[in-house]
Scaffold this motif. Sequence first.
Motif, short mmCIF file in Angstrom:
data_model
loop_
_atom_site.label_atom_id
_atom_site.label_comp_id
_atom_site.label_asym_id
_atom_site.label_seq_id
_atom_site.Cartn_x
_atom_site.Cartn_y
_atom_site.Cartn_z
N SER A 120 -0.50 -0.77 8.54
CA SER A 120 -0.20 -1.86 7.62
C SER A 120 1.31 -2.07 7.57
O SER A 120 2.05 -1.15 7.21
N PRO A 121 1.78 -3.26 7.89
CA PRO A 121 3.23 -3.49 7.94
C PRO A 121 3.93 -3.35 6.59
O PRO A 121 5.13 -3.12 6.54
N ARG A 153 0.03 9.09 8.62
CA ARG A 153 1.03 8.29 9.35
C ARG A 153 0.37 7.11 10.07
O ARG A 153 0.88 6.00 10.06
N ARG A 154 -0.78 7.36 10.71
CA ARG A 154 -1.50 6.27 11.38
C ARG A 154 -1.92 5.20 10.39
O ARG A 154 -1.82 4.00 10.67
N MET A 200 0.85 -1.16 0.00
CA MET A 200 0.00 0.00 0.00
C MET A 200 0.90 1.23 0.00
O MET A 200 1.89 1.29 0.71
N LEU A 201 0.54 2.18 -0.82
CA LEU A 201 1.23 3.47 -0.84
C LEU A 201 0.28 4.53 -0.33
O LEU A 201 -0.80 4.74 -0.89
N VAL A 202 0.65 5.18 0.75
CA VAL A 202 -0.12 6.28 1.32
C VAL A 202 0.58 7.57 0.91
O VAL A 202 1.77 7.74 1.17
N VAL A 203 -0.15 8.46 0.24
CA VAL A 203 0.42 9.72 -0.24
C VAL A 203 -0.31 10.86 0.46
O VAL A 203 -1.54 10.87 0.49
N ASN A 204 0.44 11.80 1.01
CA ASN A 204 -0.19 12.90 1.73
C ASN A 204 0.66 14.16 1.60
O ASN A 204 1.88 14.11 1.66
#
Length: 58
Positions: free
Chosen positions: A24-25, A18-19, A1-5
């Motif tokens: 997700s590891p 960040r949370r 998973m890629l979280v973009v912010n």
Amino acid sequence: MLVVNALHDVATPLAGARRMADASPRASLLTVATVGHGMYGLSAPGRAIDAYLSSRRN
């Protein structure tokens, strides 16, 4: 998973991203030094997202 912010997004603050990434590891967090909510149209973040998605295997 890629979280973009974005670093300065009042709609979705960085702490929430960040949370989410920490939950997700296998997640990675990409932060973008910009203000606002939509970043895919920006060249550098868009290229990073494209590279991430094209490197993933089904």
